[in-house]
Design a protein around this motif. Structure first.
Motif, PDB file in Angstrom:
ATOM      1  N   ALA A 199      19.744  43.020  34.749  1.00 15.87           N
ATOM      2  CA  ALA A 199      19.458  42.889  36.163  1.00 15.87           C
ATOM      3  C   ALA A 199      18.718  44.143  36.614  1.00 15.87           C
ATOM      4  CB  ALA A 199      20.756  42.693  36.937  1.00 15.87           C
ATOM      5  N   LEU A 200      18.437  44.232  37.919  1.00 17.65           N
ATOM      6  CA  LEU A 200      17.750  45.390  38.480  1.00 17.65           C
ATOM      7  C   LEU A 200      18.431  45.814  39.780  1.00 17.65           C
ATOM      8  CD1 LEU A 200      14.076  44.116  38.065  1.00 17.65           C
ATOM      9  CD2 LEU A 200      15.088  46.014  36.775  1.00 17.65           C
ATOM     10  N   MET A 201      18.343  47.092  40.069  1.00 22.48           N
ATOM     11  CA  MET A 201      18.892  47.618  41.312  1.00 22.48           C
ATOM     12  C   MET A 201      17.995  48.747  41.803  1.00 22.48           C
ATOM     13  SD  MET A 201      22.516  49.638  41.915  1.00 22.48           S
ATOM     14  CE  MET A 201      23.473  48.337  41.177  1.00 22.48           C
ATOM     15  N   ASN A 202      17.808  48.847  43.123  1.00 18.74           N
ATOM     16  CA  ASN A 202      17.009  49.971  43.604  1.00 18.74           C
ATOM     17  C   ASN A 202      17.897  51.132  44.041  1.00 18.74           C
ATOM     18  OD1 ASN A 202      17.758  49.652  46.321  1.00 18.74           O
ATOM     19  ND2 ASN A 202      15.910  48.531  46.858  1.00 18.74           N
ATOM     20  N   ASN A 203      17.271  52.276  44.194  1.00 21.65           N
ATOM     21  CA  ASN A 203      17.981  53.517  44.458  1.00 21.65           C
ATOM     22  C   ASN A 203      18.756  53.468  45.779  1.00 21.65           C
ATOM     23  OD1 ASN A 203      18.561  56.269  43.716  1.00 21.65           O
ATOM     24  ND2 ASN A 203      17.148  56.918  45.313  1.00 21.65           N
ATOM     25  N   ASP A 204      18.130  52.904  46.810  1.00 19.03           N
ATOM     26  CA  ASP A 204      18.782  52.837  48.119  1.00 19.03           C
ATOM     27  C   ASP A 204      20.052  51.993  48.065  1.00 19.03           C
ATOM     28  OD1 ASP A 204      16.861  54.446  49.238  1.00 19.03           O
ATOM     29  OD2 ASP A 204      15.671  52.772  50.038  1.00 19.03           O
ATOM     30  N   TYR A 205      19.988  50.879  47.351  1.00 19.15           N
ATOM     31  CA  TYR A 205      21.163  50.010  47.241  1.00 19.15           C
ATOM     32  C   TYR A 205      22.293  50.745  46.529  1.00 19.15           C
ATOM     33  CZ  TYR A 205      23.884  45.755  46.344  1.00 19.15           C
ATOM     34  OH  TYR A 205      24.875  44.802  46.302  1.00 19.15           O
ATOM     35  N   ASN A 206      21.958  51.489  45.491  1.00 15.96           N
ATOM     36  CA  ASN A 206      22.963  52.244  44.746  1.00 15.96           C
ATOM     37  C   ASN A 206      23.675  53.252  45.654  1.00 15.96           C
ATOM     38  OD1 ASN A 206      24.211  53.284  42.203  1.00 15.96           O
ATOM     39  ND2 ASN A 206      23.018  55.099  42.696  1.00 15.96           N
ATOM     40  N   GLN A 207      22.942  53.823  46.583  1.00 15.12           N
ATOM     41  CA  GLN A 207      23.538  54.835  47.451  1.00 15.12           C
ATOM     42  C   GLN A 207      24.267  54.232  48.655  1.00 15.12           C
ATOM     43  OE1 GLN A 207      20.473  57.692  48.408  1.00 15.12           O
ATOM     44  NE2 GLN A 207      20.593  58.639  46.385  1.00 15.12           N
ATOM     45  N   THR A 208      23.655  53.241  49.300  1.00 14.64           N
ATOM     46  CA  THR A 208      24.261  52.703  50.518  1.00 14.64           C
ATOM     47  C   THR A 208      25.438  51.771  50.221  1.00 14.64           C
ATOM     48  OG1 THR A 208      22.655  50.896  50.556  1.00 14.64           O
ATOM     49  CG2 THR A 208      22.122  52.875  51.815  1.00 14.64           C
ATOM     50  N   THR A 209      25.313  50.950  49.185  1.00 16.46           N
ATOM     51  CA  THR A 209      26.369  49.986  48.879  1.00 16.46           C
ATOM     52  C   THR A 209      27.518  50.625  48.119  1.00 16.46           C
ATOM     53  OG1 THR A 209      24.754  48.188  48.812  1.00 16.46           O
ATOM     54  CG2 THR A 209      26.882  47.777  47.772  1.00 16.46           C
ATOM     55  N   TYR A 210      27.196  51.524  47.200  1.00 19.25           N
ATOM     56  CA  TYR A 210      28.235  52.129  46.358  1.00 19.25           C
ATOM     57  C   TYR A 210      28.574  53.561  46.776  1.00 19.25           C
ATOM     58  CZ  TYR A 210      27.306  48.167  43.264  1.00 19.25           C
ATOM     59  OH  TYR A 210      27.152  46.910  42.737  1.00 19.25           O
ATOM     60  N   SER A 211      27.990  54.017  47.867  1.00 24.30           N
ATOM     61  CA  SER A 211      28.295  55.356  48.404  1.00 24.30           C
ATOM     62  C   SER A 211      28.061  56.469  47.390  1.00 24.30           C
ATOM     63  CB  SER A 211      29.751  55.411  48.914  1.00 24.30           C
ATOM     64  OG  SER A 211      29.966  54.440  49.909  1.00 24.30           O
ATOM     65  N   ASN A 212      27.065  56.304  46.543  1.00 19.75           N
ATOM     66  CA  ASN A 212      26.708  57.350  45.578  1.00 19.75           C
ATOM     67  C   ASN A 212      25.712  58.323  46.203  1.00 19.75           C
ATOM     68  OD1 ASN A 212      28.205  56.406  43.237  1.00 19.75           O
ATOM     69  ND2 ASN A 212      26.777  54.683  43.193  1.00 19.75           N
ATOM     70  N   THR A 213      25.680  59.542  45.669  1.00 16.83           N
ATOM     71  CA  THR A 213      24.770  60.548  46.202  1.00 16.83           C
ATOM     72  C   THR A 213      23.625  60.868  45.247  1.00 16.83           C
ATOM     73  OG1 THR A 213      26.074  62.375  45.285  1.00 16.83           O
ATOM     74  CG2 THR A 213      26.647  61.618  47.502  1.00 16.83           C
ATOM     75  N   TYR A 214      23.714  60.424  43.980  1.00 15.35           N
ATOM     76  CA  TYR A 214      22.673  60.771  43.011  1.00 15.35           C
ATOM     77  C   TYR A 214      21.498  59.795  43.104  1.00 15.35           C
ATOM     78  CZ  TYR A 214      25.098  57.093  40.345  1.00 15.35           C
ATOM     79  OH  TYR A 214      25.686  55.916  39.952  1.00 15.35           O
ATOM     80  N   ASP A 215      20.332  60.260  42.672  1.00 15.17           N
ATOM     81  CA  ASP A 215      19.114  59.446  42.657  1.00 15.17           C
ATOM     82  C   ASP A 215      18.859  58.892  41.267  1.00 15.17           C
ATOM     83  OD1 ASP A 215      18.163  59.638  45.344  1.00 15.17           O
ATOM     84  OD2 ASP A 215      17.573  61.714  44.939  1.00 15.17           O
ATOM     85  N   PHE A 216      18.142  57.772  41.217  1.00 18.60           N
ATOM     86  CA  PHE A 216      17.638  57.279  39.947  1.00 18.60           C
ATOM     87  C   PHE A 216      16.535  58.225  39.470  1.00 18.60           C
ATOM     88  CE2 PHE A 216      18.671  52.577  41.072  1.00 18.60           C
ATOM     89  CZ  PHE A 216      20.025  52.839  40.916  1.00 18.60           C
ATOM     90  N   PRO A 217      16.372  58.375  38.158  1.00 16.64           N
ATOM     91  CA  PRO A 217      15.327  59.272  37.647  1.00 16.64           C
ATOM     92  C   PRO A 217      13.930  58.940  38.160  1.00 16.64           C
ATOM     93  CG  PRO A 217      16.867  58.757  35.902  1.00 16.64           C
ATOM     94  CD  PRO A 217      17.248  57.892  37.081  1.00 16.64           C
TER      95      PRO A 217
END
Length: 225
Positions: free
Chosen positions: A58-76
């Motif tokens: 599957a695919l996920m974008n950086n914003d979704y990773n941060q807003t939905t999962y409350s993560n602070t790190y960026d994708f490379p």
């Protein structure tokens, strides 16, 4: 004739010792049109094509990773990463990457999918990557996906047409998140998939070249007689 042989030898040396293909990086950032509200789960099994490779991901974008999962790190790559999952509740324990033409898997950036930068969101703790050519195992490497970010995996699995990514199924208790349920998963993320096209080994090419030069020398002697 000497000039021709010299040119031939120079060409062979270039093939043998200077013919290392330049690495290509697939960062998935050109696949934004596939995403819906930040993700691409797709049909089962999930699959998309990039640069001639079939990714069973599957695919996920950086914003979704941060807003939905409350993560602070960026994708490379800062945009999109491949995700070992076919929908939000059914992670794949095994996903694959394949291509008709053999390739060398140089490495990739690997991270464990997390919630609030912790292991609490079904993150795989171990990932085994096996390379195959025509169904035969060529090599493998094991990695522990980074928690709360990404780290480079130096794989160097050479001359394969398929990669099999097998993640451990991990059980977690979500009491630390204020939830009473437990669950298992094998979530992880990949970015900057790096490869080269497979080329013949230098030793093989060199022996092949010597054979050609030998035949050229025999033909020259025959003509001189």
């Amino acid at each position: 004739m000497k000039k021709m042989l010299g040119s031939l030898m120079a060409g062979l040396l270039m093939l043998c010792f200077g013919g290392i293909a330049q690495a290509t990086v697939i960062d998935f950032d050109d696949l934004g049109s596939l995403l819906t509200e930040g993700t691409y789960w797709g049909p089962t099994p999930t699959g998309f094509v990039s640069d001639g490779f079939l990714f069973d991901f599957a695919l996920m974008n950086n914003d979704y990773n941060q807003t939905t999962y409350s993560n602070t790190y960026d994708f490379p790559s800062l945009e999109i990463a491949a995700y070992s999952n076919n929908d939000s509740n059914n992670p794949f324990d095994i996903v694959t990457v394949s291509r008709d033409n053999p390739f060398n898997f140089i490495g990739a950036m690997i991270g464990g999918n997390t919630y609030k930068d912790t292991t609490a969101w079904y993150a795989a703790s171990e990932l085994e990557i096996t390379g195959l050519l025509d169904g035969n195992i060529v090599g493998s490497v094991t990695v522990n996906p980074t928690i709360g970010g990404f780290s480079w995996l130096d794989a160097n699995i050479m001359n394969v047409d398929t990669l099999v990514f097998a993640a451990d199924a991990v059980d977690y208790n979500y009491i630390n998140l204020g939830l009473s349920n437990t669950g298992s998963g094998s979530y992880w993320l990949m970015d900057d998939f790096t490869y080269t096209d497979a080329v013949p080994e230098p030793a093989t090419m060199f022996l092949f070249g010597l054979g050609i030069l030998g035949l050229a020398g025999v033909n020259r002697k025959k003509r001189q007689k």
